[in-house]
Scaffold this motif. Structure first.
Motif: not given
Length: 156
Positions: A98, A102, A148, A152, A155
């Motif tokens: 994450e 970001t 994305s 996410s 992982s």
């Protein structure tokens, strides 16, 4: 010519020969010193060459592996402008996914670019296990939002 004059000339010649011999002895000493220095330099040069051979002959490295990307041909053919600065982040698979997303999205938002450019640049931030995960995708048309989401959810 007088005898005295002949004797003077002979003495001059003898002096010249003696000076020449002294000069020749000095040259011989200089030559011996030069030869010794040359031998020393040749030994040092040979040691350096042996050292370079060891450096120049690395262990047999495996060739880079070839892999497919999950990108469509259109994404692969997209060129990234020379003036475009890509993200300054890398991800090995050990960091927080994450946080990586970001940082990546934030940097891309600042510089702009199409989805295709963003996809290509995302791939450039991955190394190690993260790159292995990425290249395991089947070859399909992807958008950055797809990457994305999977990134996410799975992982690494």
């Amino acid at each position: 010519m007088t005898m005295q004059r002949l004797m003077g000339m002979m003495q001059g010649l003898q002096d010249a020969v003696a000076a020449s011999r002294a000069e020749q002895e000095c040259i011989q000493v200089d030559l011996a010193a030069s030869q010794a220095r040359n031998d020393e330099l040749q030994r040092a040069n040979e040691e350096l060459r042996r050292g370079w051979r060891d450096v120049d002959e690395p262990e047999a490295a495996s060739p880079p592996r070839e892999f497919t990307t999950p990108f469509s041909q259109a994404i692969l053919e997209t060129t990234i402008p020379n003036t475009f600065t890509g993200p300054k982040v890398t991800f090995t698979g050990m960091e927080d996914t994450e946080a990586h997303l970001t940082v990546f999205h934030t940097q891309m938002m600042l510089v702009g670019g199409s989805d295709a450019v963003r996809c290509k640049l995302f791939m450039s931030t991955l190394t190690g296990m993260a790159m292995d995960w990425f290249i395991s995708f089947p070859e399909v048309t992807l958008r950055l939002s797809h990457i994305s989401h999977d990134y996410s959810e799975n992982s690494i």
